[in-house]
Design a protein around this motif. Structure first.
Motif, PDB file in Angstrom:
ATOM      1  N   ALA A 118       4.118 -32.031  -6.106  1.00 58.03           N
ATOM      2  CA  ALA A 118       4.456 -32.494  -7.452  1.00 58.03           C
ATOM      3  C   ALA A 118       3.196 -32.834  -8.249  1.00 58.03           C
ATOM      4  N   LEU A 119       2.193 -33.372  -7.572  1.00 59.66           N
ATOM      5  CA  LEU A 119       0.946 -33.741  -8.244  1.00 59.66           C
ATOM      6  C   LEU A 119       0.051 -32.526  -8.527  1.00 59.66           C
ATOM      7  N   PRO A 122       1.338 -28.522 -11.129  1.00 57.28           N
ATOM      8  CA  PRO A 122       1.029 -28.367 -12.565  1.00 57.28           C
ATOM      9  C   PRO A 122      -0.443 -28.053 -12.827  1.00 57.28           C
ATOM     10  N   TYR A 185       9.270 -34.647  -8.048  1.00 60.54           N
ATOM     11  CA  TYR A 185       9.231 -33.191  -7.902  1.00 60.54           C
ATOM     12  C   TYR A 185       9.901 -32.506  -9.092  1.00 60.54           C
ATOM     13  N   SER A 188       7.679 -32.850 -12.137  1.00 51.20           N
ATOM     14  CA  SER A 188       6.583 -31.885 -12.008  1.00 51.20           C
ATOM     15  C   SER A 188       7.058 -30.488 -12.389  1.00 51.20           C
ATOM     16  N   SER A 192       5.483 -28.297 -15.415  1.00 53.89           N
ATOM     17  CA  SER A 192       4.933 -26.954 -15.187  1.00 53.89           C
ATOM     18  C   SER A 192       5.639 -25.925 -16.062  1.00 53.89           C
TER      19      SER A 192
END
Length: 201
Positions: A118-119, A122, A185, A188, A192
């Motif tokens: 998740a970090l 993107p 998640y 994220s 994205s």
């Protein structure tokens, strides 16, 4: 979209030959099962991003009959599919080598993988291509190295919060953690998707 997910495996046929030895190395070195599950889960999704970064595959992907939403969805859903397969294979290897592990280890490995993904996912759409995979790899190694120290620091300095958390029923604690990870998640994924929709290739 299934074909986009399958594409990652097809493109990584040679790298996948190293997958089992890669996992066995961590097991033989008596790494914690959580770390084994984490690195196993990372192998395919992050190799796919590394390949796309080198080959500038986004230009090709956008020429195919898929929407940008589908391309991003294939990344995030594919990561979950490959995580499940990687954890199943890792569990089998641990069991065959008579290495102890628990359901809790699997849950922590899943949580760490989804949080790290998740970090970092993107970042592949925010920053310029060519350096992102290296940055992500270094970030992972740094976090793996300083992670225990951070946990000890938080344990010493956030005692009231930790005491409050420990007093919660285990079911509530695990449910809250799972919801937090899944929420991160999904956020994220949305970030994205928004970035990718506006990106020019």
């Amino acid at each position: 979209m299934f074909n986009l997910i399958r594409r990652d495996v097809i493109l990584q046929k040679r790298q996948l030959l190293f997958f089992i030895p890669f996992i066995l190395f961590f097991i033989v070195m008596n790494s914690h099962p959580v770390l084994t599950f984490l690195v196993a889960s990372i192998f395919i999704p992050f190799n796919a991003y590394a390949y796309d970064e080198k080959a500038e595959a986004n230009v090709l992907l956008n020429s195919l009959p898929y929407t940008r939403k589908e391309i991003i969805a294939s990344r995030y859903l594919g990561a979950i599919v490959y995580m499940i397969l990687a954890i199943a294979l890792s569990s089998l290897a641990l069991w065959l080598l008579d290495k102890p592990f628990t359901i809790k280890d699997i849950a922590f490995g899943i949580g760490l993988f989804l949080s790290f993904s998740a970090l970092t996912f993107p970042m592949f759409y925010i920053f310029k291509q060519g350096y992102i995979f290296t940055i992500v790899l270094i970030s992972f190694l740094v976090l793996a190295g300083i992670g225990p120290s951070i946990v000890l620091y938080l344990k010493d300095n956030l005692t009231p919060l930790i005491d409050f958390s420990l007093n919660l029923p285990l079911q509530a604690l695990y449910t809250g953690a799972a919801l937090s990870v899944l929420t991160g998640y999904v956020i994220s994924w949305i970030v994205s998707q928004v970035i990718y929709q506006k990106k020019a290739f």
